[in-house]
Every structure is written in structure tokens, then in C-alpha cells.
Design an enzyme around this catalytic site. Structure first.
Site, short mmCIF file in Angstrom:
data_model
loop_
_atom_site.label_atom_id
_atom_site.label_comp_id
_atom_site.label_asym_id
_atom_site.label_seq_id
_atom_site.Cartn_x
_atom_site.Cartn_y
_atom_site.Cartn_z
N HIS A 66 0.34 -3.30 -0.42
CA HIS A 66 0.90 -4.47 -0.31
C HIS A 66 1.58 -5.21 0.71
O HIS A 66 2.03 -5.91 0.76
CB HIS A 66 2.84 -3.93 -0.84
CG HIS A 66 2.88 -3.70 -2.34
ND1 HIS A 66 2.96 -2.17 -2.47
CD2 HIS A 66 3.23 -4.35 -3.39
CE1 HIS A 66 2.76 -2.35 -4.27
NE2 HIS A 66 3.04 -3.55 -3.88
N ARG A 95 9.22 -9.56 -6.80
CA ARG A 95 9.08 -7.94 -6.37
C ARG A 95 11.04 -8.01 -5.71
O ARG A 95 11.39 -8.16 -4.23
CB ARG A 95 8.07 -7.94 -5.38
CG ARG A 95 6.69 -7.73 -6.20
CD ARG A 95 5.81 -7.74 -4.98
NE ARG A 95 4.23 -7.29 -5.65
CZ ARG A 95 3.43 -7.74 -5.91
NH1 ARG A 95 3.48 -9.29 -5.26
NH2 ARG A 95 1.98 -7.55 -6.51
N ARG A 132 11.73 -8.60 -11.55
CA ARG A 132 11.29 -7.45 -11.71
C ARG A 132 11.97 -6.12 -10.99
O ARG A 132 12.33 -6.81 -9.80
CB ARG A 132 10.01 -6.73 -10.95
CG ARG A 132 9.88 -5.81 -11.64
CD ARG A 132 7.99 -5.97 -11.08
NE ARG A 132 7.87 -5.17 -9.83
CZ ARG A 132 6.67 -4.88 -8.69
NH1 ARG A 132 5.04 -5.52 -9.38
NH2 ARG A 132 6.91 -5.01 -8.06
N GLU A 169 1.39 -1.65 -16.24
CA GLU A 169 -0.05 -1.02 -15.32
C GLU A 169 -0.38 0.40 -15.26
O GLU A 169 -0.89 0.03 -13.96
CB GLU A 169 0.64 -1.17 -13.84
CG GLU A 169 1.97 -1.19 -13.70
CD GLU A 169 3.54 -1.88 -13.21
OE1 GLU A 169 2.50 -2.24 -11.97
OE2 GLU A 169 4.36 -2.01 -13.00
N ASN A 208 -2.63 -4.51 -10.49
CA ASN A 208 -3.18 -4.11 -9.03
C ASN A 208 -3.11 -2.45 -9.63
O ASN A 208 -3.69 -1.02 -8.25
CB ASN A 208 -1.90 -4.35 -8.36
CG ASN A 208 -1.68 -6.03 -7.73
OD1 ASN A 208 -2.78 -6.45 -8.31
ND2 ASN A 208 -1.21 -6.37 -7.56
N ASP A 209 -1.87 -2.11 -10.13
CA ASP A 209 -1.46 -0.69 -10.31
C ASP A 209 -2.74 -0.25 -11.15
O ASP A 209 -2.93 0.79 -11.29
CB ASP A 209 0.01 -0.64 -10.77
CG ASP A 209 0.58 0.31 -9.25
OD1 ASP A 209 -0.04 0.17 -8.57
OD2 ASP A 209 1.45 -0.76 -9.31
N ARG A 258 -4.73 2.56 -3.91
CA ARG A 258 -4.79 1.36 -3.65
C ARG A 258 -4.39 0.73 -2.06
O ARG A 258 -5.17 -0.54 -1.14
CB ARG A 258 -4.41 -0.29 -4.10
CG ARG A 258 -3.18 0.37 -4.57
CD ARG A 258 -2.02 -0.58 -5.64
NE ARG A 258 -1.35 -1.53 -4.77
CZ ARG A 258 -0.42 -1.97 -5.29
NH1 ARG A 258 0.45 -1.57 -6.44
NH2 ARG A 258 0.28 -3.85 -5.27
N CYS A 304 -0.16 -10.69 -14.09
CA CYS A 304 1.04 -10.73 -12.70
C CYS A 304 -0.17 -10.23 -11.36
O CYS A 304 0.60 -10.51 -10.10
CB CYS A 304 2.31 -10.87 -12.12
SG CYS A 304 2.74 -8.62 -13.16
C1 PEP Z 1 0.39 -4.80 -9.54
O1 PEP Z 1 0.43 -3.84 -9.77
O2 PEP Z 1 -0.65 -5.66 -10.06
C2 PEP Z 1 2.13 -5.44 -9.43
C3 PEP Z 1 1.76 -6.64 -9.64
O3 PEP Z 1 3.15 -5.18 -8.74
P1 PEP Z 1 2.74 -4.58 -7.86
O4 PEP Z 1 1.70 -4.94 -6.98
O5 PEP Z 1 4.07 -4.69 -6.76
O6 PEP Z 1 2.29 -2.56 -8.07
MG MG Z 2 2.53 -2.85 -9.87
#
Ligand code: PEP
Ligand code: MG
Length: 589
Positions: free
Chosen positions: A198, A305, A341, A440, A463-464, A474, A511
Site C-alpha cells: 500500500h 479505500r 469499499r 481477490e 494486488n491481493d 506483497r 481495480c
Molecule cells: C487489490 O487487492 O487488488 C486491491 C485493489 O485492494 P488493496 O490493494 O486495497 O488490497
Molecule cells: Mg485487496
């Protein structure tokens, strides 16, 4: 790490956000509250150390009193617990014992407090009575609050740095990063951090160059050293030779010219050569980022977020505070859509003020919707604020970290409760808003057909999804090289989601950061994705690329790509077949 005879040092890390900056280093050593230093205190300094401890207790207690004061009616059931904490600040077992330990062991207050707290927690753990056992947690929470003040005393607040410098830190939390003053800070580099952490996401939205995961930056850089940060290549150069400086000044000018060129065309529509229109939306963490989303011509907010508000306040905001923020956001974006979200706390967005329990494995712990379902009153507050804000604009409600059908059913039951409360309270709200879930977690991919029956839209959180599918933390720089969007397993998973969305007539968004990387765009178009939400800084670049592509070609190429069994084959294919439409690559590299 590479060192020349003249003393120029080059260290390789991970690209946090692209761009180049050159400037003086400013080292801030942020270890966080969890790593407590131990140091001896000489006999003549013991009283000063005790005073420092007492001072922190006074400040933490005053903070706590303020929180109690600010409690809205919707949180008043927590009053009892908070009032118990008020007493614990001066409890003999905690307060008295910590002072005794500073004196007896002649050690610093942080260490004494930690020692006493751990001993008390062990003691309470042995008690059979569950009520008394839970008091151990109360003590730990109060101790955390005092500790935060003790540590903060020596700490540099990122928002207070008012020099044109490059920040060098051991680690910056996403909340710290969001405090960076853009007009002053040129860039930042950290020892820790991994791909799509993040911290890197916030850095990209600030559009300042950053390199993460350097391992030893804080050891090798001294205050006022001259630093070059190449965020695009993921390297830093400490005390560069004249020739290197000259080369990077030119590179920086080329990058700026490229960025200006891209931004000039950003008003043109995102339509491919064969006439397919794409919807490019922005991911934001703070309401203030709406300006950047609009400047970059986002067609809406694809992901807000919401956790940053909770992280910055260091407490749960009230329903009315949330409503004020959400209303401001939807009104600013109106009539464009805003996807809010719900709280995705924990994982790497951890804050002891919100949830003091430290988990051994936070990414797999009580995160996102799991935390919300366990803390139903807080969840209801947030949903009520969202439904109330939905009378002022175009809102979609998005739930993170759904891993099974049961969870979405529980969420729906909570939404029903929120609606009932709002009705009883005679508040104006709109419950007819689209409900979506993040896809995710790998189990959600396999259950996409079943989940589709309960929701209006999916948003793929790559991302997750990459983190969980490939078992790559990550945030961990040691495995960052394995965090790859082009892993065939990732592409197969996205393919499954796309099919489930199509077959069940569920709207589909992406996203995750994957949507904002040009190297993935031909694959995503080939898979049929048309709603892409990304860091707003990436929108002009992605738009330019889309305008050069042909969806029918990407669909044909996808068949070839789906046949590849390694990351390298997929990456090579994109580089060879889409070279002309891929953006900026410095000729010098
Ligand atoms: C993701 O996991 O791709 C996402 C958009 O959420 P975050 O990065 O806030 O976990
Ligand atoms: Mg996520």
C-alpha cells in the site's frame, strides 16, 4: 550494492513509483511501535526517564478522554469499556510497576513498559474466569496507547518535514506516506516494502518518485548526502559522480517531457482502433485525491479505500464523520460514479488504535470483511453513512476480502440491519445502490458463479489475488521478484472470473494495480475487460496505449498467451508484439 572508487554507491530496490528526482537526503528512522529499543539509563537520568513516562501517560490519557467526549450516540455502547481504560492508565499494576522497573533496572521507559505489560498479560492468561482473562487485553490496549506517545516523542512526523528533501526511511506505513507534503518532498526511499504494497500504491498516486525494498538504505545514506532516485528503474545512487549527475539530469528532463506529452492528450476518449470504448476510473485513498482523478480525466472513482480515514484518526470515526466525507466525495464527483469499499483494515493496514491484536500472519488474519463482521456495530455505522451519502450522488457499495457465499449473506443481513436502524431513526437514505464484491481471494475465483447470484458487480483485486494465488507476501522484498502478474496461473484465474461475470450477467471491474500497467493491457483487453480502475496518475498513459490498440487482435493473441506456461514467454510475447504501443522506455537504458 555497488561502490565506485570515488564513493558513489548504487543500490537496487523495487520501483515504488516512476520518475526521477535529485536532492539532499533526509534520514528518518521509523521502526514503528512494535520494535522497542532497550537502552540503559544512568542513575542521574532515572528521574527524567520516569517524568518522560509520566508525561506520555498524561498525554495518552488526555487523548483517550477526548475520544470518549467525541463518541456519537451510535458508539455509546462502548463507553463502559473506554471508561475502564481510563482507570487503567494509572493502575498500580501497570503504571506503578513500570515506574518501579525503570528505577530498579535503570532502563528506558519503553522497555520497562513492555516488560511489565508482557508479565501482566501472562498472568491474566492463567486465569480461568473469561471475564478477568479479558482484562489482560484491556491492559495491553492501554499500554499500546502510552507506548505510542513514548515512541512518538523521538519520532519525526512526516507531515512536519518542510525542506525540499528526499526522505530515507526504514519503513513508511501507507498512512505516513499519505502525510507527505507534495510541495516540499521530492521523493522517498525505504529499506522495507514490496511490490504493490500500500505504501507503493500511495506513492504512485502522489506522483513522486520512490524506490522501496532497498534493504540497507538507512545504513548507507547520511543526512545531506546527494541522492538520485530513479523510481522507474528502482535504483538509488548515493553521492553520484559528476558524470552520473549530468546523465540523470538529462534523463529527468526526458521523463518530464514524456509526462507532459502524455498529459496533453489525456482529454481524448479511451477508444481502441476498432471502436471499443473503455471506462477508465481512479483508485483513491483520500477525498483530496479527487482533484488528481479529475485532472487525469477519470470517468469516476472505481475504488475508494476507506481505511485511511480510520488510520489517520487513530480511532473509529462516527457515522456522522463518515457521512460528511462520503457526501463531500460523491458531491465533488457527481454525476460520475463512486465505488466506496467498506473498511479493509489489517493486513498491511494495521493500526493498534483500531485493533490492538498483533497477528503472526496478518495477511491471512482478521482482515477486511472478516474484521467488520466481528465488529458489527462499526460495520453498521459505516454502511449507514454510505447509504445516507447515496442520496447525494452515484454510489456503489463494494465489500473486500469475500472468500465464501456465507460471508456475502452475512453482509447482506448487516445491510438489512443498517436499513432498519436508519428507518427507525427517521434518517434519509438510499438503499437501492449496486452491491459488489472484490474478487481477490482464490476461493472467490472458484466460487465466482455461486457468488454472482448474490451481487450486482465484481471488482478484481489483483494486488491481493496475486499475493494469495502465488503465496507471495506483497510487502516482502525478498520474494518481490516472484510477484508476477504475468504468471500463467494469474491469467487463468482472471479468465475464469471474466467467464463467470459474462455467464451470470454481472458487471465486471478490475481495480488492482495490474489494470494500470501497460504491460498487462493487451491481455486485459483480450480477456474482454472494459472497466479498469487504477492509480489516477496511470490513466493518461493507459489511455494513450488503448487508443493505439485493436481489441480483435488482442483477442486473437490471448489464445496464444493462454497457451504459454511461463512468465517469461508471456512477457516476451507482449514486448515483441506490442512494442510500438508500449509507452516510455528511456533510450539510455
Ligand atoms: C487489490 O487487492 O487488488 C486491491 C485493489 O485492494 P488493496 O490493494 O486495497 O488490497
Ligand atoms: Mg485487496
Amino acid at each position: 550494492m555497488n561502490k565506485t572508487q570515488s564513493g558513489q554507491i548504487t543500490i537496487h530496490g523495487i520501483s515504488g513509483s516512476p520518475g526521477i528526482c535529485i536532492g539532499k537526503a533526509y534520514v528518518v528512522d521509523r521502526e514503528g511501535v512494535n520494535l522497542i529499543k532497550r537502552y540503559p539509563v544512568s542513575a542521574d537520568r532515572v528521574q527524567a526517564e520516569i517524568d518522560r513516562f509520566k508525561n506520555s501517560v498524561v498525554k495518552a490519557k488526555a487523548d483517550h478522554a477526548e475520544i470518549i467526549e467525541s463518541l456519537g450516540a451510535d458508539l455509546s455502547e462502548n463507553l463502559n469499556i473506554l471508561q475502564t481504560h481510563m482507570v487503567l492508565f494509572k493502575d498500580k499494576m501497570l503504571y506503578g510497576k513500570a515506574i518501579d522497573t525503570i528505577k530498579a533496572d535503570q532502563i528506558n521507559a519503553e522497555w520497562a513498559l513492555q516488560k511489565v505489560t508482557r508479565a501482566l498479560q501472562d498472568m491474566f492468561q492463567q486465569i480461568d474466569d473469561p471475564y478477568l482473562r479479558a482484562r489482560g487485553n484491556d491492559i495491553a490496549q492501554v499500554s499500546d496507547k502510552i507506548m505510542a506517545y513514548l515512541v512518538r516523542g523521538e519520532d519525526i512526523r512526516i507531515c512536519d518535514i518542510n525542506m525540499r528533501v528526499i526522505i530515507v526511511a526504514h519503513d513508511l506505513s501507507p498512512a505516513d506516506t499519505s502525510q507527505i507534503q507534495l510541495e516540499r518532498i521530492k521523493g522517498f526511499v525505504t529499506d522495507r516494502g514490496g511490490k504493490e504494497s500500500h505504501t507503493s500504491i500511495v506513492a504512485k498516486s502522489l506522483k513522486i518518485p520512490s524506490v522501496l525494498g532497498l534493504g540497507t538504505a538507512t545504513h548507507n545514506v547520511k543526512n545531506d548526502d546527494i541522492l538520485i532516485v530513479d523510481g522507474s528503474a528502482g535504483i538509488i545512487i548515493i553521492n553520484p559522480e559528476e558524470e552520473t549527475l549530468f546523465k540523470y539530469e538529462e534523463k529527468m528532463a526526458r521523463f518530464e517531457a514524456y509526462r507532459a506529452d502524455i498529459e496533453r492528450d489525456s482529454h481524448l476518449p479511451a477508444v481502441t482502433q476498432d471502436g471499443v470504448a473503455l471506462n477508465l476510473l481512479a483508485n483513491i485513498e483520500l477525498v483530496e485525491e479527487v482533484v488528481s482523478a479529475k485532472d487525469n480525466r477519470a470517468s469516476g472513482i472505481g475504488l475508494f479505500r476507506t481505511e485511511f480515514l480510520y488510520l489517520d484518526l487513530n480511532r473509529f470515526p462516527t457515522e456522522d464523520e463518515l457521512l460528511k466525507k462520503y457526501r463531500e466525495l460523491v458531491e465533488l464527483m457527481h454525476p460520475a460514479p463512486v465505488t466506496i469499499r467498506t473498511l479493509d483494515i489489517n493486513g498491511d493496514k494495521f493500526n493498534p488504535f483500531i485493533d490492538p491484536v498483533e497477528e503472526a500472519n496478518p495477511a491471512l488474519g482478521l482482515r477486511g470483511v472478516r474484521f467488520c463482521l466481528e465488529n458489527e456495530d462499526k460495520f453498521i455505522s459505516q454502511i449507514k453513512a454510505i447509504l445516507r451519502a447515496a442520496t447525494c450522488g452515484n454510489i456503489k457499495l463494494l465489500i473486500p476480502m469475500i472468500s465464501c457465499v456465507e460471508e456475502i449473506l452475512q453482509v447482506k443481513a448487516v445491510i438489512d440491519k443498517a436499513v432498519l436502524e436508519l428507518t427507525h431513526e427517521d434518517k434519509i437514505f438510499n438503499k437501492d445502490i449496486p452491491l459488489g464484491i472484490m474478487i481477490e481471494v482464490p476461493s472467490a475465483v472458484l466460487l465466482a458463479n455461486e457468488l454472482a447470484a448474490h451481487v450486482d458487480f465484481f471488482s478484481i483485486g489483483t494486488n491481493d489475488l496475486i499475493q494469495y494465488a502465488l503465496a507471495i507476501d506483497r510487502r516482502n522484498r525478498r520474494v518481490a521478484h516472484l510477484y508476477q502478474a504475468h504468471n500463467p496461473a494469474v491469467i487463468k484465474m482472471i479468465h475464469l472470473i471474466c467467464e463467470a461475470a459474462r455467464n451470470n450477467d454481472v458487471e465486471l471491474y478490475m481495480c488492482g494495480e495490474m489494470a494500470g500497467d501497460p504491460m498487462n493491457i493487451p491481455i486485459l483487453l483480450g480477456l474482454g475487460l472494459t472497466n479498469l480502475s487504477m492509480n489516477s496518475g496511470a490513466i493518461p498513459v493507459i489511455k494513450k496505449m488503448i487508443r493505439a490498440l485493436d481489441v480483435s487482435k488482442t483477442k486473437r493473441d490471448l489464445e496464444t498467451i493462454m497457451g504459454f506456461d511461463t512468465v517469461e514467454k508471456i512477457t516476451q510475447f507482449i514486448l515483441e508484439h506490442y512494442k510500438a504501443s508500449l509507452p516510455y522506455k528511456d533510450d539510455d537504458e
